[in-house]
Motif scaffolding. Structure first.
Motif, short mmCIF file in Angstrom:
data_model
loop_
_atom_site.label_atom_id
_atom_site.label_comp_id
_atom_site.label_asym_id
_atom_site.label_seq_id
_atom_site.Cartn_x
_atom_site.Cartn_y
_atom_site.Cartn_z
N ASP A 137 -11.01 10.09 -10.15
CA ASP A 137 -10.73 9.78 -8.74
C ASP A 137 -10.57 8.28 -8.48
O ASP A 137 -10.28 7.81 -7.34
CB ASP A 137 -11.82 10.25 -8.02
N TRP A 147 -9.65 8.82 1.10
CA TRP A 147 -9.26 9.86 1.73
C TRP A 147 -9.54 9.83 3.03
O TRP A 147 -10.82 9.73 3.18
CB TRP A 147 -9.13 10.85 0.96
N LEU A 203 0.24 8.79 -9.95
CA LEU A 203 -0.65 7.78 -9.48
C LEU A 203 -1.17 6.71 -10.49
O LEU A 203 -1.68 5.71 -10.19
CB LEU A 203 -1.92 8.62 -9.00
N TRP A 235 -0.60 15.25 -9.54
CA TRP A 235 -0.39 13.96 -9.13
C TRP A 235 -0.82 12.95 -10.27
O TRP A 235 -0.37 11.74 -9.90
CB TRP A 235 -1.15 13.60 -7.85
N LYS A 239 -1.24 2.95 -9.99
CA LYS A 239 -2.32 2.04 -10.63
C LYS A 239 -1.83 0.76 -11.49
O LYS A 239 -2.32 -0.08 -11.21
CB LYS A 239 -3.27 2.97 -11.09
N TYR A 256 -7.07 7.08 -6.86
CA TYR A 256 -6.66 6.58 -5.41
C TYR A 256 -7.98 5.96 -4.64
O TYR A 256 -9.03 6.01 -5.20
CB TYR A 256 -6.57 8.02 -4.63
N THR A 257 -7.49 5.14 -3.88
CA THR A 257 -8.61 4.31 -3.23
C THR A 257 -9.57 5.05 -2.29
O THR A 257 -10.84 4.98 -2.31
CB THR A 257 -8.15 3.15 -2.28
N VAL A 316 -3.47 3.25 -3.54
CA VAL A 316 -3.08 4.57 -2.99
C VAL A 316 -4.08 5.21 -1.84
O VAL A 316 -5.26 5.24 -2.26
CB VAL A 316 -2.81 5.63 -3.99
N TYR A 354 0.90 -1.12 -0.06
CA TYR A 354 -0.14 0.03 0.06
C TYR A 354 0.91 1.18 -0.16
O TYR A 354 1.90 1.22 0.48
CB TYR A 354 -1.08 0.12 1.42
N LEU A 377 -5.13 8.10 0.44
CA LEU A 377 -4.77 9.42 0.86
C LEU A 377 -4.98 9.88 2.33
O LEU A 377 -6.18 9.47 2.78
CB LEU A 377 -5.43 10.82 -0.11
#
Ligand code: AHR
Length: 350
Positions: free
Chosen positions: A153, A159, A131, A127, A135, A156-157, A141, A116, A143
């Motif tokens: 979006d 936030w 990113l 970014w 991926k 990232y997984t 990822v 992770y 946040l």
């Protein structure tokens, strides 16, 4: 020496002994052999450790830096959560407040094939490329703390962090109420803001939240970045004090800049806090802010909770178990005015 190398050396030694027809080793040779055997044996636990470390979940954390008390507490929260005893191997990187360092760190985590990647992004934009690389490598990822502004979006997984806009709104609501209590609701109020790192979501949100809640009789005289550090906060405040002799309120977008501003105000022969000339509004609510409120220097600190380590660990455990997590997770936060400081300080964890 690695176990494999020691075993090879040992085999060569024994083969040489046999070939030489020396059935009995001399005491010196025996001692050497014993030492080599001992060395091999002491290496055994290392092999077990290696096997055990294969079971650990490897997490790379791209941290912003060490610019504030808040950040120190955040780092500590990750380091004390992501331990081997808890089943993790943490690879920690301090980016020294530079986005390019964070991008390098993320690329290095990808190369190391971590399980992770966790990022507290210095700023919101820029970014996408890195990113996308994460991926493509199949590494989730997460946040934490600050957000990223990305067009896709799915890069990232999830936030988890504080609601910075609400923090700014809460600060303005506190000021409105305080001025009413002081009988100053209709006065012209002159404000300066020490902003955080420009483009960081903690700066963007707090500036926006406070700015959009301003009353008509509040004037924002100036806003400048103090980079979330005490020394820069002091420097910017010194220049504000030279430029403006009628400052009523300082909004410092974190406690450390507020401490710097307070030093500058005192050095200029002015006073601040509940009984002083200048009202100090701050964010984070670290322990030192409570001390400052108790000392009579700061009026209020709006909480921003840094203890994200356990929250991120919970997210990882859910993902490991095949579960799903919310995309955006806000943490509950409070407002701490000076009059509550003495009662609350003992309960603060950071
Ligand atoms: O992103 C959170 C902010 O970053 C905190 O308010 C500040 O102290 C830190 O540097």
């Amino acid at each position: 020496m690695k176990k494999k190398t020691v075993s090879v050396l040992l085999s060569v030694f024994m083969a040489a002994t046999l070939l030489a027809g020396c059935g009995k080793a001399t005491s010196e040779e025996a001692a050497t052999e014993e030492a080599a055997t001992e060395e091999t044996e002491t290496e055994e636990p290392a092999a077990e450790e290696e096997a055990a470390s294969d079971d650990l979940i490897v997490v790379g954390y791209a941290q912003v830096g060490a610019e504030s008390d808040w950040r120190t507490a955040n780092t500590e929260s990750f380091k004390s959560t992501f331990t081997e005893e808890n089943g993790y191997k943490l690879i920690f990187d301090d980016a020294q407040q530079k986005q390019e360092n964070q991008i390098k760190a993320i690329r290095s985590f990808i190369q190391q094939e971590v399980d992770y990647i966790v990022v507290a992004p210095v700023v919101e934009t820029g970014w996408e490329t890195v990113l996308q690389e994460a991926k493509e490598a199949g590494i989730p990822v997460i946040l934490s703390d600050r957000q990223m502004d990305v067009s896709d979006d799915s890069l990232y997984t999830c936030w988890v962090g504080g609601n910075f806009i609400k923090e700014g709104q809460d600060a303005a609501a506190w000021l409105k109420n305080y001025l009413e209590e002081q009988g100053r609701a209709d006065d012209e109020i002159n404000i300066v803001t020490l902003q955080g790192t420009i483009g960081a979501s903690a700066q963007v949100g707090r500036t926006e939240g406070f700015g959009s809640s301003m009353e008509d009789n509040w004037n924002m005289l100036d806003m400048q970045t103090g980079e979330f550090t005490q020394s820069k906060g002091q420097e910017v405040m010194e220049s504000f004090l030279k430029q403006y002799d009628d400052i009523d309120v300082v909004v410092a977008e974190n406690d450390n800049m507020a401490f710097g501003a307070i030093d500058a105000i005192k050095a200029a022969g002015k006073t601040c806090g509940p009984d002083g000339d200048i009202i100090i509004i701050s964010f984070d609510a670290v322990k030192a802010a409570f001390e400052s409120m108790i000392a009579g220097d700061m009026n209020v600190s709006v909480e921003c909770n840094p203890l994200h380590g356990p929250r991120v660990a919970e997210i990882i455990q859910t993902l490991e178990a095949g579960g799903t997590v919310d995309k955006i997770m806000y943490v509950d936060e409070e407002v701490f005015p000076a009059e509550t400081a003495a009662d609350v300080i003992g309960t603060r964890a950071y």
